[in-house]
Design an enzyme around this catalytic site. Structure first.
Site, short mmCIF file in Angstrom:
data_model
loop_
_atom_site.label_atom_id
_atom_site.label_comp_id
_atom_site.label_asym_id
_atom_site.label_seq_id
_atom_site.Cartn_x
_atom_site.Cartn_y
_atom_site.Cartn_z
N ARG A 301 59.75 -19.67 62.86
CA ARG A 301 58.79 -19.42 63.95
C ARG A 301 58.37 -20.76 64.55
O ARG A 301 57.35 -21.33 64.17
CB ARG A 301 57.56 -18.70 63.42
CG ARG A 301 57.75 -17.24 63.06
CD ARG A 301 56.40 -16.66 62.63
NE ARG A 301 56.39 -15.21 62.63
CZ ARG A 301 56.50 -14.47 61.53
NH1 ARG A 301 56.64 -15.05 60.35
NH2 ARG A 301 56.45 -13.16 61.60
N ARG A 336 64.13 -19.49 66.02
CA ARG A 336 63.67 -18.64 67.12
C ARG A 336 63.06 -19.51 68.20
O ARG A 336 62.23 -20.37 67.91
CB ARG A 336 62.64 -17.63 66.61
CG ARG A 336 62.13 -16.76 67.75
CD ARG A 336 61.25 -15.66 67.28
NE ARG A 336 59.94 -16.14 66.88
CZ ARG A 336 58.99 -15.36 66.42
NH1 ARG A 336 59.22 -14.07 66.25
NH2 ARG A 336 57.81 -15.84 66.09
N GLU A 437 62.39 -6.17 69.47
CA GLU A 437 61.00 -5.92 69.07
C GLU A 437 60.21 -5.23 70.17
O GLU A 437 59.00 -5.04 70.06
CB GLU A 437 60.33 -7.23 68.63
CG GLU A 437 60.54 -8.40 69.54
CD GLU A 437 59.98 -9.70 68.99
OE1 GLU A 437 59.23 -9.69 68.00
OE2 GLU A 437 60.28 -10.75 69.58
N ASN A 460 57.13 -6.13 63.43
CA ASN A 460 55.70 -6.34 63.71
C ASN A 460 55.39 -5.95 65.15
O ASN A 460 54.43 -5.24 65.44
CB ASN A 460 55.31 -7.80 63.50
CG ASN A 460 55.66 -8.28 62.11
OD1 ASN A 460 55.88 -7.47 61.23
ND2 ASN A 460 55.74 -9.59 61.92
N ASP A 461 56.23 -6.45 66.05
CA ASP A 461 56.00 -6.12 67.45
C ASP A 461 56.58 -4.76 67.82
O ASP A 461 56.01 -4.05 68.63
CB ASP A 461 56.59 -7.21 68.35
CG ASP A 461 55.66 -8.39 68.44
OD1 ASP A 461 54.46 -8.18 68.68
OD2 ASP A 461 56.12 -9.53 68.22
N ARG A 471 48.49 -5.22 67.33
CA ARG A 471 48.69 -5.54 65.91
C ARG A 471 47.58 -6.40 65.32
O ARG A 471 47.48 -6.53 64.11
CB ARG A 471 50.07 -6.18 65.70
CG ARG A 471 50.22 -7.53 66.33
CD ARG A 471 51.67 -7.96 66.32
NE ARG A 471 51.90 -9.07 65.42
CZ ARG A 471 53.02 -9.79 65.36
NH1 ARG A 471 54.03 -9.47 66.16
NH2 ARG A 471 53.15 -10.77 64.53
N CYS A 508 63.38 -9.07 60.43
CA CYS A 508 62.54 -10.19 60.01
C CYS A 508 61.05 -9.89 60.16
O CYS A 508 60.22 -10.77 59.97
CB CYS A 508 62.92 -11.45 60.78
SG CYS A 508 62.72 -11.26 62.56
C1 PEP Z 1 58.06 -9.42 64.59
O1 PEP Z 1 57.53 -9.15 65.67
O2 PEP Z 1 58.36 -8.57 63.75
C2 PEP Z 1 58.35 -10.82 64.24
C3 PEP Z 1 59.02 -11.14 63.15
O3 PEP Z 1 57.86 -11.79 65.06
P1 PEP Z 1 56.34 -12.28 65.04
O4 PEP Z 1 55.65 -11.64 63.88
O5 PEP Z 1 56.36 -13.75 64.95
O6 PEP Z 1 55.86 -11.76 66.36
MG MG Z 2 57.47 -10.61 67.21
#
Ligand code: PEP
Ligand code: MG
Length: 577
Positions: A301, A336, A437, A460-461, A471, A508
């Site tokens: 990241r 990324r 995502e 996550n997104d 989130r 991820c």
């Molecule tokens: C996600 O969105 O799942 C991700 C791995 O990216 P981040 O949590 O950094 O937005």
């Molecule tokens: Mg993300």
């Protein structure tokens, strides 16, 4: 005895005596001093400044070696701010001119300063108002609670304590951790705030988002934390305390036992090899990869390199940061490109709500990069230059349309062309992948798969956008459901698209590192998992005891189930076998 529930960070048990940090919502006393008290009031203010400086230097010295480098940068910014006349001299003038007490003088002058910051257009500089608040809170600590044994203002060893606060900064988490704190409880904060990421990666149990219930907890209470369920028990009775103590012992034994899996292969009972990767935020994070037995990164990241500083890192600083990771690992390193915006502001803290109405839907990640080539191009140059030092992959976040992808690929080609013209070496065949995502990308994953070398599912997104749940908003956290049928169907769609196109698909997001979902994901056909290194061995253990072919059939049943509760029961069942 009573228990409270919030958002659990990590999967640990912690027990300790409460220390309440009041900063952030304290009452600032206001009174006037008499003319003959002005000098001593100024002295009181100056000595609070001196103590704050000394405390910051002390915290800086105590930063553990494995703490992210940004923690030091963060403290440097605060130390520099303590030289700014707006903080050091303006309050003195207010004491002298208006006969304010030191606290009130500091408060009024800070408000003026923060207003100035709020009007700055540059997001980097604007975000510095949060640092102003944090520095000023430290001065308040000295002014108001200096005689009250404030934990941050003293050298006390805090072993055996749990800190309860409105909110905590990453630097505070590191400083308190170095003094032996056993856990953190806060009113605010979501599971993926910068502070949460740090707490999780150093393995301290924490429960965030307790809102006002945090006020029921008092200095000196005994508290037991289960950060896996997000439960805290205040003043547990003897049997419950015993139970927590037993769980703590078990936790330590378990960690020892998991370490023995370090060198073992990540293969299922029926012989499927599953690739495990680490998610990292900063170059130093690779130091712990050896202890969990992996050598590859599925998500770097990079935006964390841009936080807690006034200027973005230039190309050569980024090059060194990427090279350090690539050259020191054997496996591929997936870098990324910048995912700044939304919850990841340049200050590493909370969303600056004033700047965008709905930042999660705003100019974030690849959108920001395409909009600001001056940010994107140096990063691409740095990654490409670093790619000669080992296996490197570029990953583009938050793609939502093919045209975005095409523009991004075009810029990569232009940057390659420039490097070639300048005679600078790079890997011309560097694999380029995309994060899936956004639901639009998950639905059309086949189109993205045709143009990319790999895909990675950012759950996550993906969950945030599919279920319309911010989130980081702890008020709707309870709706954040990785097992929602729509989420699972989207994941399946992406996996199918990858298989059809013959390209690898990894995951991820946090879901990949949660052992509760490992078997479900194996059954869905996921072969590459990327997660916080601390979770890796637990996931590996489940992989080693799973039979993918059997899971495949059971997962079909799960996917045909429309109700989350039934679905959850089926997932529990596959986890128990
Ligand atoms: C996600 O969105 O799942 C991700 C791995 O990216 P981040 O949590 O950094 O937005
Ligand atoms: Mg993300």
């Amino acid at each position: 005895m009573f228990s409270l529930n919030g958002t659990g960070i990590g999967r640990h048990i912690g027990i300790g005596k409460v220390i309440v940090l009041n900063h952030g919502h304290r009452d600032i006393p206001k009174y006037h001093v008499s003319p003959n008290q002005v000098e001593s009031e100024v002295q009181r203010f100056r000595s609070a400044l001196d103590q704050t400086r000394a405390e910051l230097h002390r915290v800086q010295k105590g930063i553990p070696e494995n703490a992210p480098k940004e923690t030091n940068a963060f403290l440097e910014v605060h130390i520099l701010m303590l030289q700014d006349p707006a903080i050091t001299e303006q309050p003195v003038r207010a004491i002298q001119k208006y006969f304010y007490n030191a606290e009130w003088a500091l408060k009024t002058e800070t408000e003026k300063l923060v207003r100035l910051f709020e009007n700055i257009e540059d997001p980097y500089l604007r975000s510095k108002k949060n640092d102003v608040h944090q520095v000023v809170e430290r001065i308040f600590d000295e002014l108001i609670v200096a005689n009250d044994a404030s934990p941050l203002a003293s050298n006390k060893n805090l072993h055996g304590h749990v800190v309860v606060a409105l909110d905590l900064t990453p630097a505070e988490v590191v400083a308190l951790h170095s003094r032996g704190v056993n856990g953190f409880i806060t009113s605010l904060g979501g599971p993926i705030s910068h502070t949460a990421i740090l707490a999780r990666s150093i393995g301290i149990p924490a429960v965030f988002g307790l809102h006002n219930t945090v006020h029921y907890i008092q200095h000196g209470d005994l508290i037991a934390i289960d950060s896996h369920t997000g439960t805290i028990v205040v003043n547990p009775d003897k049997p419950l305390l015993n139970e927590f103590q037993q769980r703590l012992i078990y936790q330590r034994e378990r960690e020892k036992q998991l370490r023995s899996l370090r060198k073992q292969p990540s293969v299922t009972l029926d012989g499927h090899h599953i690739d495990l990767f680490a998610n990292i935020e900063l170059p130093d994070d690779i130091n712990i990869l050896e202890s969990v037995g992996i050598q590859s990164v599925g998500l770097y990241r990079t935006e964390f390199l841009f936080m807690n500083r006034t200027q973005p890192p230039d190309e050569s600083e980024q090059y060194l940061a990427y090279r350090d990771v690539i050259a020191n690992l054997e496996g591929p390193v997936t870098i990324r490109t910048l995912d700044l915006g939304a919850d990841k502001q340049v200050d590493g803290g909370r969303t600056d709500g004033a700047s965008t109405i709905n930042p999660a839907l705003g100019l974030r990640a690849i959108r920001l990069c395409l909009n600001e080539p001056a940010l994107f191009r140096p990063q691409l140059r740095a990654i490409l230059r670093a790619s000669v030092h080992g296996q490197t992959r570029i990953m583009i976040p938050m793609l939502s349309s093919l045209s975005e992808l095409e523009q991004a690929l075009e810029i990569v080609n232009e940057v390659k062309h420039d490097l070639g013209r300048e005679g600078i070496a790079f890997n011309d065949n560097i694999p380029i992948g995309g994060m899936i995502e956004v639901p639009a990308a998950a639905i059309s994953a086949d189109l993205f798969a045709e143009k990319l070398d790999f895909l990675s599912i950012g759950t996550n997104d993906l969950i945030q956008y599919t279920l319309a749940i911010d989130r980081i908003d702890d008020e709707v956290n309870y709706l954040y459901d990785p097992l929602h049928p729509s989420v699972l169907r989207l994941i399946r769609n992406v996996l199918t698209a990858g298989r059809t196109a013959g390209i690898p698909v990894s995951m991820c997001g946090e879901m990949a590192g949660d052992p509760a979902y490992t078997r479900l994901l194996l059954g869905l056909g996921l072969l590459e998992f990327s997660m916080e290194p601390k979770r890796l061995l637990e996931v590996k253990e489940i992989i080693q005891t799973s039979n993918v072919d059997e899971l495949f059939d059971k997962t079909q049943e799960i996917l045909s189930c429309g109700k989350s509760s039934q679905l959850r029961a089926l997932v529990d069942r596959i986890n128990q076998n």
